[in-house]
Design a protein around this motif. Structure first.
Motif, PDB file in Angstrom:
ATOM      1  N   GLN A 166       0.957  -1.157   0.183  1.00 24.20           N
ATOM      2  CA  GLN A 166      -0.199   0.019  -0.114  1.00 24.20           C
ATOM      3  C   GLN A 166       0.838   1.384   0.139  1.00 24.20           C
ATOM      4  O   GLN A 166       0.396   2.559  -0.238  1.00 24.20           O
ATOM      5  N   SER A 167       2.130   1.316   0.471  1.00 23.74           N
ATOM      6  CA  SER A 167       3.119   2.468   0.448  1.00 23.74           C
ATOM      7  C   SER A 167       3.532   2.577  -0.939  1.00 23.74           C
ATOM      8  O   SER A 167       4.236   3.896  -1.161  1.00 23.74           O
ATOM      9  N   PHE A 168       3.373   1.805  -2.006  1.00 29.84           N
ATOM     10  CA  PHE A 168       4.086   1.962  -3.218  1.00 29.84           C
ATOM     11  C   PHE A 168       3.262   3.206  -3.947  1.00 29.84           C
ATOM     12  O   PHE A 168       2.070   3.384  -3.901  1.00 29.84           O
ATOM     13  N   GLN A 169       4.205   4.059  -4.888  1.00 31.71           N
ATOM     14  CA  GLN A 169       3.702   5.193  -5.545  1.00 31.71           C
ATOM     15  C   GLN A 169       3.862   4.523  -7.025  1.00 31.71           C
ATOM     16  O   GLN A 169       4.709   4.436  -7.595  1.00 31.71           O
ATOM     17  N   ALA A 183      -0.263  -0.476 -13.950  1.00 33.07           N
ATOM     18  CA  ALA A 183      -1.583  -0.358 -14.119  1.00 33.07           C
ATOM     19  C   ALA A 183      -2.250  -0.710 -12.480  1.00 33.07           C
ATOM     20  O   ALA A 183      -3.116  -0.266 -11.977  1.00 33.07           O
ATOM     21  N   ALA A 184      -1.502  -1.731 -11.869  1.00 34.93           N
ATOM     22  CA  ALA A 184      -1.990  -2.273 -10.803  1.00 34.93           C
ATOM     23  C   ALA A 184      -0.727  -3.184 -10.072  1.00 34.93           C
ATOM     24  O   ALA A 184       0.280  -3.319 -10.872  1.00 34.93           O
ATOM     25  N   ILE A 185      -0.854  -3.274  -8.856  1.00 35.73           N
ATOM     26  CA  ILE A 185      -0.026  -4.126  -8.053  1.00 35.73           C
ATOM     27  C   ILE A 185      -0.644  -5.176  -7.081  1.00 35.73           C
ATOM     28  O   ILE A 185      -1.691  -4.937  -6.803  1.00 35.73           O
ATOM     29  N   VAL A 186      -0.187  -6.188  -7.051  1.00 45.77           N
ATOM     30  CA  VAL A 186      -0.916  -7.317  -6.477  1.00 45.77           C
ATOM     31  C   VAL A 186       0.281  -8.376  -5.830  1.00 45.77           C
ATOM     32  O   VAL A 186       1.224  -8.503  -6.321  1.00 45.77           O
ATOM     33  N   LYS A 187      -0.412  -9.150  -4.793  1.00 45.74           N
ATOM     34  CA  LYS A 187       0.392 -10.080  -4.376  1.00 45.74           C
ATOM     35  C   LYS A 187      -0.088 -11.608  -4.626  1.00 45.74           C
ATOM     36  O   LYS A 187      -1.172 -11.558  -4.686  1.00 45.74           O
ATOM     37  N   ALA A 188       0.727 -12.454  -4.859  1.00 45.92           N
ATOM     38  CA  ALA A 188       0.133 -14.107  -4.992  1.00 45.92           C
ATOM     39  C   ALA A 188       0.902 -14.791  -3.894  1.00 45.92           C
ATOM     40  O   ALA A 188       1.895 -14.490  -3.515  1.00 45.92           O
ATOM     41  N   ASP A 189       0.336 -15.625  -3.308  1.00 47.87           N
ATOM     42  CA  ASP A 189       0.707 -16.588  -2.269  1.00 47.87           C
ATOM     43  C   ASP A 189       1.959 -17.314  -3.122  1.00 47.87           C
ATOM     44  O   ASP A 189       1.593 -17.989  -4.016  1.00 47.87           O
ATOM     45  N   TYR A 243      -4.210  -3.845  -5.820  1.00 48.02           N
ATOM     46  CA  TYR A 243      -5.250  -2.645  -6.040  1.00 48.02           C
ATOM     47  C   TYR A 243      -4.815  -1.978  -7.295  1.00 48.02           C
ATOM     48  O   TYR A 243      -3.587  -2.058  -7.925  1.00 48.02           O
ATOM     49  N   THR A 244      -5.596  -1.409  -8.015  1.00 53.03           N
ATOM     50  CA  THR A 244      -5.371  -0.661  -9.237  1.00 53.03           C
ATOM     51  C   THR A 244      -5.253   0.829  -8.741  1.00 53.03           C
ATOM     52  O   THR A 244      -5.797   1.257  -7.787  1.00 53.03           O
ATOM     53  N   GLU A 245      -4.549   1.679  -9.525  1.00 57.82           N
ATOM     54  CA  GLU A 245      -4.508   3.185  -9.245  1.00 57.82           C
ATOM     55  C   GLU A 245      -5.059   3.957 -10.566  1.00 57.82           C
ATOM     56  O   GLU A 245      -4.716   3.719 -11.839  1.00 57.82           O
ATOM     57  N   ARG A 295      -7.534   4.932  -5.492  1.00 62.79           N
ATOM     58  CA  ARG A 295      -7.127   3.474  -5.683  1.00 62.79           C
ATOM     59  C   ARG A 295      -8.707   2.659  -5.572  1.00 62.79           C
ATOM     60  O   ARG A 295      -9.476   2.850  -4.791  1.00 62.79           O
ATOM     61  N   ALA A 296      -8.325   1.558  -6.143  1.00 63.27           N
ATOM     62  CA  ALA A 296      -9.448   0.100  -6.005  1.00 63.27           C
ATOM     63  C   ALA A 296      -8.901  -0.816  -5.607  1.00 63.27           C
ATOM     64  O   ALA A 296      -8.011  -1.353  -6.475  1.00 63.27           O
ATOM     65  N   ALA A 297      -9.326  -1.624  -4.504  1.00 62.66           N
ATOM     66  CA  ALA A 297      -8.939  -2.808  -4.283  1.00 62.66           C
ATOM     67  C   ALA A 297      -9.342  -3.871  -5.381  1.00 62.66           C
ATOM     68  O   ALA A 297     -10.255  -3.786  -5.844  1.00 62.66           O
ATOM     69  N   VAL A 298      -8.392  -4.903  -5.499  1.00 62.08           N
ATOM     70  CA  VAL A 298      -8.960  -5.996  -6.619  1.00 62.08           C
ATOM     71  C   VAL A 298      -8.564  -7.404  -6.057  1.00 62.08           C
ATOM     72  O   VAL A 298      -7.589  -7.456  -5.300  1.00 62.08           O
TER      73      VAL A 298
END
Length: 205
Positions: free
Chosen positions: A128-131, A138-144, A164-166, A172-175
């Motif tokens: 969440q701290s990323f800019q 377009a978006a940043i996500v995590k995978a197990d 989230y996408t930005e 931002r919108a959670a995805v």
């Protein structure tokens, strides 16, 4: 014009060429690739979704942060990709080297033969701290990480990623997405498994 160093398969420099020529003629060239990983309840790996405006592989999931090294740059200069794409300030000494991986992708007239210098960076905070650099990401996500390995081994057809996408106004919108191999830049299963196994070992040191 972006000028890159050109190498043979043994990583010996043989000259320079423009980025366009490198991708047209399939010359081997250097890239800096940094995968961000971390531990919560389970280990995870961070993926960026490439912008839809990208010339190469738009809208696909890719390395956390990566880029070409231009002629005259050193590998240490590659950390700028983390700053530019994600707003993450990292010193080269904080990275864990996974070595060099010969990564070749040929699609149509594009022959992208990369001497990929792969690094891992352990995230102390959260994504969440990323800019995000909107023209790139377009978006940043995590995978197990265990799910990620299962996907590329063929044990799972789809996995869940969250982030989230930005938007252009920085809201931002959670995805939460279910993704398959087709949603990723086609580096190949062997490449992704190499990275994942390196990450698994690194996080359990």
């Amino acid at each position: 014009m972006e000028i890159l160093n050109v190498f043979n398969k043994d990583y010996e420099k043989i000259g320079t060429a423009s980025r366009e020529e490198v991708h047209t003629k399939g010359y081997w060239h250097e890239t800096f690739q940094c995968w961000i990983v971390g531990m919560e309840e389970n280990p995870y790996i961070v993926l960026q979704k490439r912008s839809h405006t990208k010339k190469e592989f738009p809208d696909l999931l890719d390395i956390s942060a990566a880029g070409h090294l231009t002629a005259g740059e050193t590998m240490e200069d590659g950390v700028r990709e983390l700053e530019e794409e994600l707003g993450v300030t990292v010193h080269y000494s904080q990275l864990y080297s996974c070595g060099v991986y010969k990564d070749g992708i040929t699609i149509g007239s594009m022959k992208d033969n990369e001497l990929a210098n792969i690094f891992l960076y352990k995230l102390a905070g959260n994504i969440q701290s990323f800019q995000l650099q909107q023209e790139e990401v377009a978006a940043i996500v995590k995978a197990d990480l265990h799910d990620f390995i299962a996907l590329w081994r063929g044990d799972k057809q789809r996995i869940v990623v969250q982030g989230y996408t930005e938007r252009l106004d920085r809201t931002r919108a959670a995805v939460t997405w279910q993704v398959s191999k087709s949603h990723f830049v086609p580096h190949g299963s062997h490449y992704y498994l190499y990275v994942a196994e390196q990450a698994k070992e690194y996080l359990h040191q």
